[in-house]
Design an enzyme around this catalytic site. Structure first.
Site, PDB file in Angstrom:
ATOM      1  N   GLY A 156     -30.417  45.902 -16.378  1.00 61.45           N
ATOM      2  CA  GLY A 156     -30.344  47.346 -16.217  1.00 61.45           C
ATOM      3  C   GLY A 156     -30.203  48.073 -17.543  1.00 61.45           C
ATOM      4  O   GLY A 156     -30.617  49.203 -17.690  1.00 61.45           O
ATOM      5  N   GLY A 158     -27.777  49.096 -21.211  1.00 63.77           N
ATOM      6  CA  GLY A 158     -26.655  49.988 -21.465  1.00 63.77           C
ATOM      7  C   GLY A 158     -25.330  49.514 -20.906  1.00 63.77           C
ATOM      8  O   GLY A 158     -24.425  50.315 -20.684  1.00 63.77           O
ATOM      9  N   SER A 159     -25.197  48.203 -20.651  1.00 62.81           N
ATOM     10  CA  SER A 159     -23.970  47.615 -20.089  1.00 62.81           C
ATOM     11  C   SER A 159     -23.664  48.110 -18.675  1.00 62.81           C
ATOM     12  O   SER A 159     -22.526  48.022 -18.213  1.00 62.81           O
ATOM     13  CB  SER A 159     -22.758  47.884 -21.001  1.00 62.81           C
ATOM     14  OG  SER A 159     -22.947  47.277 -22.265  1.00 62.81           O
ATOM     15  N   GLY A 161     -23.006  48.005 -15.030  1.00 62.41           N
ATOM     16  CA  GLY A 161     -22.591  46.962 -14.104  1.00 62.41           C
ATOM     17  C   GLY A 161     -21.942  45.763 -14.755  1.00 62.41           C
ATOM     18  O   GLY A 161     -21.647  44.779 -14.070  1.00 62.41           O
ATOM     19  N   ARG A 281     -37.705  45.215 -25.498  1.00 60.21           N
ATOM     20  CA  ARG A 281     -37.981  46.637 -25.723  1.00 60.21           C
ATOM     21  C   ARG A 281     -37.254  47.066 -26.988  1.00 60.21           C
ATOM     22  O   ARG A 281     -36.440  46.327 -27.541  1.00 60.21           O
ATOM     23  CB  ARG A 281     -37.447  47.469 -24.552  1.00 60.21           C
ATOM     24  CG  ARG A 281     -35.964  47.205 -24.277  1.00 60.21           C
ATOM     25  CD  ARG A 281     -35.354  48.116 -23.281  1.00 60.21           C
ATOM     26  NE  ARG A 281     -34.012  47.727 -22.896  1.00 60.21           N
ATOM     27  CZ  ARG A 281     -32.913  47.884 -23.613  1.00 60.21           C
ATOM     28  NH1 ARG A 281     -33.007  48.414 -24.819  1.00 60.21           N
ATOM     29  NH2 ARG A 281     -31.734  47.519 -23.169  1.00 60.21           N
TER      30      ARG A 281
END
Length: 409
Positions: A156, A158-159, A161, A281
């Site tokens: 996902g 950006g950390s 979860g 990415r």
């Protein structure tokens, strides 16, 4: 032949969309954003960029829209936001344009598959298990040994979860949260359980098979992993730099990521560098700005040149120290005011002060990158000067958050 256009599927990496638009224009390209909701991105309005509404989750719809655009423009290249990177690869294949390998992107975005491929290549990593229910998670945590990190198995970014669990009560509590919450609804409903690799954090920015730069990062207090500061270059010995670079190249080979930007996260442990995650990415803002300030390499522009089939120039132009400090909300509530940006921006050496939120915005901390409410970027020829200037500028910024009322009282 019509004007050359650059297609952006839902923009670019987080926070970098305006940078991509500006760079595209400098290269003589007409940026066109394809978005499911063009009204949600301010840069589309402020930069006067052309935007087209389309269901970006539907590959056929994107192919149809790009085909329609080709009747007016010469599509020089297609790129997009990280969550749509595999789709971008498929679009590039369809229109015979340079782009990422969609199969490699999809494999890399499945964290368990990524770990398996890296393990087969002998890449040093934390111990890990894949679990699908509470019993599996608890057994995996016991086998690995506490503390452990729990995260959704689908990438996902950006950390989101991700949480450190220091005892079995925290493991059970957070497992129930993940299995019952929104993080796993659209994924395989599985959880990665990983050994907590303790040591300094490093982040590697690569383009193709070339390492462009290595930065250092700090996080706020556990159990969350909220960014606090990034500094380029990381303070490494020659041997440490080479070890991280060698492992990074091993990751790229193992995952088939030989084209385009890649970001690799490390922890330097007692055993040396271990890979926390490979992101197929470019990192979001402010990493590209820091790389440019530290080394003189404009990753955004060079990425676009790669996409449109031109040769990249990744040669370092200088060696400075660049750092970004994130402004992080310290409580939930309503942001009454935030200020001091003009004073901070006036400090010599400050290159950017940016607030992500406006007064009267509700603040609900989530334990990930969304807790940040702004950043300050500083660069200078000296590491000590950069750090001192950064602290001086941050001290000039302040804000007030009115806590939410306690409905239980």
């Amino acid at each position: 032949m019509g004007r050359r256009a650059l297609i952006l599927v839902e923009g670019g990496p987080w926070g970098c969309c305006p940078l991509y638009v500006q760079a595209a224009k400098r290269l003589g390209l007409h940026p066109i954003t394809l978005s499911a909701d063009p009204t949600c991105d301010d840069y589309l309005v402020t930069d006067g960029t052309e935007a087209i509404r389309v269901d970006t989750s539907d590959l056929d719809a994107l192919i149809h829209e790009c085909s329609r655009i080709r009747s007016t423009y010469d599509i020089a290249g297609i790129m997009g936001r990280s969550l749509f990177y595999a789709t971008v690869g498929k679009l590039c294949q369809h229109f015979d344009l340079p782009g990422p390998n969609p199969a490699a992107i999809e494999r890399c975005c499945d964290k368990f598959t990524q770990r398996q491929l890296l393990a087969e290549a002998g890449v040093p990593m934390p111990a890990y298990r894949l679990a699908t229910n509470t019993k599996d998670v608890e057994r995996s945590a016991a086998e690995i040994g506490l503390p452990v990190v729990l995260k959704p198995s689908v990438n996902g970014g950006g950390s989101i979860g991700v949480r450190l669990c220091r005892n079995f009560d925290e493991v059970a509590e957070y497992t129930a949260y993940l299995l019952g919450g929104k993080y796993l609804r659209r994924s395989s409903r599985s959880i990665m359980v990983e050994e907590f690799a303790q040591g300094p954090y490093c982040t590697v920015d690569a383009m193709g098979n070339e390492i462009v730069g290595i930065g250092a990062g700090d996080f706020g207090p556990p159990p969350h992993f909220v960014y606090h500061q990034f500094t380029y270059p990381a303070l490494l010995t020659h041997e440490e730099y080479n070890r991280i670079a060698d492992v990074s190249l091993s990751c790229l080979r193992a995952l088939g990521l030989s084209w385009g930007p890649t970001n690799i996260e490390f922890r330097w442990t007692r055993a040396g560098p271990v890979v926390i995650e490979v992101n197929p990415r470019m990192s979001g803002t402010p990493d590209p700005q820091l790389v440019q300030l530290a080394y003189g390499v404009d990753l955004v522009t060079e990425h676009i040149k790669l996409v449109i089939g031109e040769e990249c120039d990744l040669r370092r132009k200088h060696s400075h120290t660049a750092a970004a400090r994130f402004l992080v909300a310290d409580r939930d509530g309503t942001l009454d005011w935030i200020g001091g940006d003009s004073r901070a921006a006036a400090v010599s050496g400050v290159t950017e002060v940016k607030f992500y939120v406006q007064p009267k915005t509700p603040i609900v901390r989530k334990g990930d990158y969304r807790d940040t409410i702004g950043h300050v970027i500083v660069a200078s020829p000296s590491r000590a000067q950069t750090e001192a200037t950064l602290q001086r500028a941050v001290n000039l910024i302040d804000w007030s958050i009115t806590p939410l009322p306690n409905l239980g009282e």
